[in-house]
Design an enzyme around this catalytic site. Sequence first.
Site, PDB file in Angstrom:
ATOM      1  N   TRP A 109      66.743 -33.691 100.256  1.00 21.80           N
ATOM      2  CA  TRP A 109      65.853 -33.511  99.119  1.00 21.80           C
ATOM      3  C   TRP A 109      66.943 -32.696  98.151  1.00 21.80           C
ATOM      4  CZ3 TRP A 109      66.667 -28.429  99.586  1.00 21.80           C
ATOM      5  CH2 TRP A 109      66.953 -27.899 100.917  1.00 21.80           C
ATOM      6  N   LYS A 167      66.354 -44.538 103.552  1.00 20.63           N
ATOM      7  CA  LYS A 167      65.391 -43.705 103.687  1.00 20.63           C
ATOM      8  C   LYS A 167      65.836 -42.280 102.857  1.00 20.63           C
ATOM      9  CE  LYS A 167      64.136 -40.349 106.465  1.00 20.63           C
ATOM     10  NZ  LYS A 167      63.840 -39.348 105.195  1.00 20.63           N
ATOM     11  N   ALA A 168      65.074 -42.390 101.758  1.00 15.66           N
ATOM     12  CA  ALA A 168      65.278 -41.011 100.888  1.00 15.66           C
ATOM     13  C   ALA A 168      64.446 -39.824 101.292  1.00 15.66           C
ATOM     14  CB  ALA A 168      65.188 -41.526  99.732  1.00 15.66           C
ATOM     15  N   GLU A 193      61.248 -37.584 101.723  1.00 19.49           N
ATOM     16  CA  GLU A 193      59.747 -37.599 101.638  1.00 19.49           C
ATOM     17  C   GLU A 193      59.515 -36.569 100.559  1.00 19.49           C
ATOM     18  OE1 GLU A 193      61.077 -37.898 104.632  1.00 19.49           O
ATOM     19  OE2 GLU A 193      60.879 -40.177 104.742  1.00 19.49           O
ATOM     20  N   GLU A 198      77.757 -36.711 106.134  1.00 12.96           N
ATOM     21  CA  GLU A 198      77.990 -35.878 105.208  1.00 12.96           C
ATOM     22  C   GLU A 198      77.168 -34.557 105.528  1.00 12.96           C
ATOM     23  OE1 GLU A 198      80.135 -35.505 102.649  1.00 12.96           O
ATOM     24  OE2 GLU A 198      81.193 -37.453 103.302  1.00 12.96           O
ATOM     25  N   LEU A 199      77.671 -33.385 106.458  1.00 11.99           N
ATOM     26  CA  LEU A 199      76.581 -32.636 106.865  1.00 11.99           C
ATOM     27  C   LEU A 199      76.783 -31.114 106.165  1.00 11.99           C
ATOM     28  CD1 LEU A 199      77.254 -33.773 110.577  1.00 11.99           C
ATOM     29  CD2 LEU A 199      75.602 -34.472 108.718  1.00 11.99           C
ATOM     30  N   CYS A 244      75.334 -28.329  99.753  1.00  8.48           N
ATOM     31  CA  CYS A 244      76.270 -28.083 101.044  1.00  8.48           C
ATOM     32  C   CYS A 244      77.544 -27.596 100.879  1.00  8.48           C
ATOM     33  CB  CYS A 244      76.502 -29.515 101.975  1.00  8.48           C
ATOM     34  SG  CYS A 244      76.874 -30.845 100.448  1.00  8.48           S
TER      35      CYS A 244
HETATM   36  P1  NAD Z   1      66.296 -30.620 108.576  1.00  7.02           P
HETATM   37  O1  NAD Z   1      67.538 -30.577 109.409  1.00  7.02           O
HETATM   38  O2  NAD Z   1      65.044 -30.892 109.264  1.00  7.02           O
HETATM   39  O3  NAD Z   1      66.383 -32.006 107.334  1.00  7.02           O
HETATM   40  C1  NAD Z   1      67.486 -32.261 106.872  1.00  7.02           C
HETATM   41  C2  NAD Z   1      67.349 -33.772 106.189  1.00  7.02           C
HETATM   42  O4  NAD Z   1      67.342 -34.480 107.322  1.00  7.02           O
HETATM   43  C3  NAD Z   1      65.913 -33.933 105.624  1.00  7.02           C
HETATM   44  O5  NAD Z   1      66.230 -34.797 104.445  1.00  7.02           O
HETATM   45  C4  NAD Z   1      65.094 -34.540 106.767  1.00  7.02           C
HETATM   46  O6  NAD Z   1      64.090 -35.244 106.045  1.00  7.02           O
HETATM   47  C5  NAD Z   1      66.218 -35.193 107.406  1.00  7.02           C
HETATM   48  N1  NAD Z   1      65.909 -35.258 108.841  1.00  7.02           N
HETATM   49  C6  NAD Z   1      65.565 -34.563 109.724  1.00  7.02           C
HETATM   50  N2  NAD Z   1      65.346 -35.010 110.842  1.00  7.02           N
HETATM   51  C7  NAD Z   1      65.667 -36.494 110.743  1.00  7.02           C
HETATM   52  C8  NAD Z   1      65.776 -37.371 111.919  1.00  7.02           C
HETATM   53  N3  NAD Z   1      65.606 -37.239 112.981  1.00  7.02           N
HETATM   54  N4  NAD Z   1      66.456 -38.558 111.350  1.00  7.02           N
HETATM   55  C9  NAD Z   1      66.605 -38.719 109.963  1.00  7.02           C
HETATM   56  N5  NAD Z   1      66.529 -37.684 109.017  1.00  7.02           N
HETATM   57  C10 NAD Z   1      66.168 -36.657 109.510  1.00  7.02           C
HETATM   58  O7  NAD Z   1      66.106 -29.455 107.592  1.00  7.02           O
HETATM   59  P2  NAD Z   1      65.787 -29.004 106.052  1.00  7.02           P
HETATM   60  O8  NAD Z   1      64.608 -28.045 106.322  1.00  7.02           O
HETATM   61  O9  NAD Z   1      65.250 -30.356 105.520  1.00  7.02           O
HETATM   62  O10 NAD Z   1      67.049 -28.562 105.433  1.00  7.02           O
HETATM   63  C11 NAD Z   1      67.602 -27.375 106.039  1.00  7.02           C
HETATM   64  C12 NAD Z   1      69.075 -27.599 106.426  1.00  7.02           C
HETATM   65  O11 NAD Z   1      69.479 -28.682 106.248  1.00  7.02           O
HETATM   66  C13 NAD Z   1      69.802 -26.522 105.347  1.00  7.02           C
HETATM   67  O12 NAD Z   1      69.849 -25.440 105.919  1.00  7.02           O
HETATM   68  C14 NAD Z   1      70.940 -27.222 105.612  1.00  7.02           C
HETATM   69  O13 NAD Z   1      72.134 -26.833 106.440  1.00  7.02           O
HETATM   70  C15 NAD Z   1      70.828 -28.738 105.788  1.00  7.02           C
HETATM   71  N6  NAD Z   1      70.861 -29.796 104.366  1.00  7.02           N
HETATM   72  C16 NAD Z   1      72.303 -30.158 104.296  1.00  7.02           C
HETATM   73  C17 NAD Z   1      72.268 -30.855 103.065  1.00  7.02           C
HETATM   74  C18 NAD Z   1      73.561 -31.398 102.819  1.00  7.02           C
HETATM   75  O14 NAD Z   1      73.769 -31.800 101.493  1.00  7.02           O
HETATM   76  N7  NAD Z   1      74.572 -31.671 103.679  1.00  7.02           N
HETATM   77  C19 NAD Z   1      71.085 -31.364 102.358  1.00  7.02           C
HETATM   78  C20 NAD Z   1      69.788 -30.739 102.776  1.00  7.02           C
HETATM   79  C21 NAD Z   1      69.685 -30.081 103.780  1.00  7.02           C
END
Ligand code: NAD
Length: 482
Positions: free
Chosen positions: A154, A178-179, A181, A253-254, A287
């Site tokens: 997001w 899957k973008a 939600e 890309e983490l 990130c």
């Molecule tokens: P999260 O780990 O729950 O989710 C991160 C993303 O992954 C979200 O878009 C979520 O929908 C997706 N996701 C979660 N579980 C999934 C699964 N089993 N299969 C497929 N997609 C899944 O965390 P969050 O609360 O949304 O974000 C917090 C952390 O995520 C941040 O602290 C950051 O470390 C990381 N993050 C990194 C990026 C990046 O650009 N690398 C982007 C967003 C979040």
Amino acid sequence: MTTDHAHPTPRMYIAGEWCTGGTGRTAEVVNPATEEVIGHVPLATTADLDRAVDAAVAGFDTWRATPVAERTAILHRAADLLVARSAEVGRTMTREQGKPLAEASGEARRVAGALRWDADDARRAYGRVIPSAPDTLLTVRRQPIGPVAAFTPWNFPAGGPMRKIAGALSAGCSIVIKASEETPGTACELVRCFADAGVPAGVLNLVFGEPAEVSAHLIAHPATRLIAFTGSVPVGKLLASAAGARMKPALMELGGHAPVLVCADADPVTAARRSAAAKFANAGQVCTSPSRFLVHESLVDAFTEEFVRAAGRVVVGDGLDEGVTMGPLANERRLKAMETLTADAVARGAKILTGGGRLDRKGYFFPPTVLTDVPPDAELMTDEPFGPIAPVVPFADLDDALRTANALPYGLAAYGFTRSTATAEHLTRELEAGILSVNHCGGSVHEAPSGGVKSSGYGREGGPEGLDAYLVTKRVSHLLTD
Ligand code: NAD
């Protein structure tokens, strides 16, 4: 997809049709600046996902057979449409993600450039002719890998999906994406540009759903050939394991926890200004955001003073309002995370120089926050903050600072400030990161690859390397018979 004055109504896009999920299940879309529900996003059933993959299989046949010049022309048309619609896309993005309008519409315009780069680069996805025996034609071909399953977060509601869509479609692959939600309206607007540009039905499919259900289903589906994910390290590891169990390649890309090393010969004021601008962009939810500020002890006071001053110039508010330079955090989880990280650091002896607590207003607002005296075992120093918190830590010896910088499992971005070419080269050699910026904290460019090392993932997006994951290499040895 329908559009009302407030917000587009999110729909999935499967086999060239906008649709809702089979059971009518939805999730709320919330404006983080007001906490109001601004829409509902449909959630896919497994039957919806199967339809999307079937469409992508058929779409792949159509798209790989389309001449590359024709594909490129369609993708450039999509980029043109995105630029033309960037103001509208920006408004949608700000409402559902929070970033200021200028950042949001700028993101839409910038990612159109990423699409153009990949589309043009696909025209140069040359193979090789290798000298061999007179009766043998030995070549290496690069061919699209097949239907891609992609998952994006997001924080960059246009940029995240675009990186995957641009790579896949430029290479001649189809995709089921899957973008997030939480930012579905932007993803829909993006996909609408491709649909209106003439991308054939089935080539690009957009779904939403329960993330774990969707990824488990799409990764296990025998027809998907590449798994592409942007998001957190823990989720990336889960998805990469599931892909590995099926011997499917993955592009990961983490997250990161980017160190900024301000060396003894740097200009502390410039370093502070440039670091602060990058730190508070997108409210720190990037990130590659600089997140650990390691400053030579001789400069730490000057650096900190200027950094706090820069933090004070940030105008926090609803991203739709004029003059705002930092919006709210994108969701309540990030707000709670900022509170937890700050409380933990303070409990361990850190001092708050500015910010430090949520704003007393509706919305997920947390101000620019600067901390000193943060001990190395504070969670803030080891967990990716993904928010507008900056710990400033002095160092006496550069090699000690490098050890601190490299001590975490992350290895995405790193930054260094120095006037010495030799020191810059030392940083270049020693810092464990996929991306290094010296004397600035600018963002990614289309012409060069982005990606991480260590737990920050593998594979690259952008630059000539950006298509690699989407192409397979085939050796062809042809014994000539006449
Ligand atoms: P999260 O780990 O729950 O989710 C991160 C993303 O992954 C979200 O878009 C979520 O929908 C997706 N996701 C979660 N579980 C999934 C699964 N089993 N299969 C497929 N997609 C899944 O965390 P969050 O609360 O949304 O974000 C917090 C952390 O995520 C941040 O602290 C950051 O470390 C990381 N993050 C990194 C990026 C990046 O650009 N690398 C982007 C967003 C979040």
